[in-house]
Design a protein around this motif. Structure first.
Motif, PDB file in Angstrom:
ATOM      1  N   PRO A  83       0.808  -1.226   0.000  1.00 38.98           N
ATOM      2  CA  PRO A  83       0.000   0.000   0.000  1.00 38.98           C
ATOM      3  C   PRO A  83       0.839   1.274   0.000  1.00 38.98           C
ATOM      4  O   PRO A  83       0.429   2.285  -0.589  1.00 38.98           O
ATOM      5  CB  PRO A  83      -0.839  -0.121   1.278  1.00 38.98           C
ATOM      6  N   MET A  84       2.002   1.256   0.642  1.00 42.56           N
ATOM      7  CA  MET A  84       2.853   2.444   0.617  1.00 42.56           C
ATOM      8  C   MET A  84       3.203   2.852  -0.806  1.00 42.56           C
ATOM      9  O   MET A  84       3.243   4.037  -1.149  1.00 42.56           O
ATOM     10  CB  MET A  84       4.152   2.181   1.385  1.00 42.56           C
ATOM     11  N   ASN A  85       3.456   1.855  -1.652  1.00 38.22           N
ATOM     12  CA  ASN A  85       3.899   2.114  -3.014  1.00 38.22           C
ATOM     13  C   ASN A  85       2.764   2.232  -4.025  1.00 38.22           C
ATOM     14  O   ASN A  85       2.896   2.952  -5.020  1.00 38.22           O
ATOM     15  CB  ASN A  85       4.860   1.016  -3.473  1.00 38.22           C
ATOM     16  N   LEU A  86       1.663   1.532  -3.801  1.00 42.26           N
ATOM     17  CA  LEU A  86       0.615   1.464  -4.816  1.00 42.26           C
ATOM     18  C   LEU A  86      -0.626   2.297  -4.513  1.00 42.26           C
ATOM     19  O   LEU A  86      -1.360   2.675  -5.433  1.00 42.26           O
ATOM     20  CB  LEU A  86       0.185   0.009  -5.035  1.00 42.26           C
ATOM     21  N   LEU A  87      -0.882   2.578  -3.239  1.00 37.08           N
ATOM     22  CA  LEU A  87      -2.073   3.350  -2.876  1.00 37.08           C
ATOM     23  C   LEU A  87      -1.806   4.838  -3.085  1.00 37.08           C
ATOM     24  O   LEU A  87      -1.017   5.445  -2.369  1.00 37.08           O
ATOM     25  CB  LEU A  87      -2.433   3.094  -1.414  1.00 37.08           C
ATOM     26  N   LYS A  88      -2.478   5.391  -4.063  1.00 38.49           N
ATOM     27  CA  LYS A  88      -2.347   6.824  -4.337  1.00 38.49           C
ATOM     28  C   LYS A  88      -3.561   7.564  -3.781  1.00 38.49           C
ATOM     29  O   LYS A  88      -4.615   6.963  -3.545  1.00 38.49           O
ATOM     30  CB  LYS A  88      -2.222   7.056  -5.845  1.00 38.49           C
TER      31      LYS A  88
END
Length: 360
Positions: A83-88
């Protein structure tokens, strides 16, 4: 006498690999030092590093527009990194809650951003899975996350949903390289090594290039997939020895017909155990729906906890270890990972038959 290891992890490794590690532990191929102590930037390790990545691409059919990364922290770190990398902003992380490990991924994702549970197996006691065709990600979904095999509950996806433009993300810690599938259906796959591919200490992440490149700039460097991809997993010192051991396991797997070859063997192992369970319905039972029974982690119960304890003790006396079920669910569990020989599964099946005949 070598014992049969049915532990859920860390799990059994091929004897041939262990023997090779033993032979090279003090001197790797006449280099005069061990792979444990060499620099991660030395030529002797560089060859192993690159070959290991190539073997993953070859064995899993990973396309050229995907990176294979080696990251520390176990699959547990990935619960947060995904989620840190993919959740915008303005997007939602969608999850299938199939059991304990999916639940932990959901819990960590909620500390990062908005989460939506697309399907929850609570009503079945997490003994079933949804029809993959029924799963339709929302237009605001950043990704759809699932756990391909639940080691505690013993449920396993036999087919995967098609998510179109929404990246499909999977925790494959307990069944990676155990069966064939199309990597192109996924945007990101992660797996702790300690079940099927090596010792604990490294997590393999397979990520599509566009997803790696889109890592937010405001994350610490180690938590950005982009950094690991750009640095070829050498941003910091990787777990050199664990990757070196994985290299040997992948070579071992390739020599045995690759993933397709090991899938046939894994099917035989699982069928040996499930046939005893189904053949003794008044004595053994499996809570899992037959259509989603795991080939990696066979969970089963006996008529009473007392008989379960006696069975586990009997198995231990016969050199079969790790058959006690997870503390959250009890019962028995036989983990049949890639390196467990077919003879081990058959020995367990024979013991189960004899025990049922004696106690049933």
């Amino acid at each position: 006498m070598r014992k049969y290891n049915f532990y859920a992890g860390p799990s059994t490794l091929p004897v041939e690999v262990l023997e090779e590690l033993k032979e090279e532990i003090a001197d790797y191929h006449g280099e005069g030092l061990s792979m444990i102590e060499t620099s991660h930037r030395s030529p002797m390790y560089d060859r192993v590093h690159e070959e290991t990545i190539e073997l993953f691409h070859e064995l899993m059919g990973i396309p050229v527009n995907y990176k294979v990364l080696f990251i520390g922290g176990g699959a547990t770190l990935q619960f947060g990194m995904v989620p840190m990398n993919l959740l915008k902003p303005g997007t939602v992380g969608e999850y299938v809650k199939s059991g304990s490990w999916a639940g932990k991924a959901i819990s960590d994702a909620r500390t990062i951003g908005q989460v939506r549970i697309l399907w929850d197996g609570k009503d079945s006691g997490y003994t079933a899975l949804p029809d993959p065709v029924s799963l339709k990600p929302g237009n605001d979904a950043a990704y759809l996350h699932l756990t391909s095999n639940e080691t505690i509950g013993g449920v396993q996806w036999k087919a995967f949903p098609k998510t179109g433009d929404i990246p499909l993300v999977a925790d494959m810690s307990s069944d990676i390289l155990s069966r064939t599938f199309d990597v192109r259906d996924f945007g990101l796959i992660y797996a702790g090594a300690q079940k099927n591919i090596g010792p604990a200490g490294v997590t393999v992440v397979i990520i599509r290039d566009d997803l790696a490149a889109a890592s937010p700039e405001n994350l610490p460097a180690y938590l950005r997939y982009k950094i690991h991809a750009e640095k070829n997993s050498l941003y910091n010192t990787p777990p050199v020895f664990a990757i070196y051991a994985i290299n040997k396991v992948l070579r071992w797997l390739k020599a045995r017909g690759g993933v397709a070859g090991i899938e046939k063997l894994n099917t035989q192992k699982a069928e040996a155990i499930y046939s005893v369970i189904d053949g003794n319905p008044g004595f053994y039972s499996s809570p899992v729906e037959k259509s989603v029974r795991s080939r990696m982690n066979v969970v089963f119960r006996l008529p009473s906890e007392e008989l379960e304890k006696e069975f586990i003790t009997r198995a231990k006396d016969k050199g079969m270890l790790g058959l006690k079920g997870h503390r959250d669910v009890g019962g028995c569990r036989a983990s049949l990972y890639n390196a467990l020989p077919l003879e081990g599964a058959r020995a367990l099946a024979d013991l189960m038959k004899d025990f049922a005949a004696e106690k049933g």
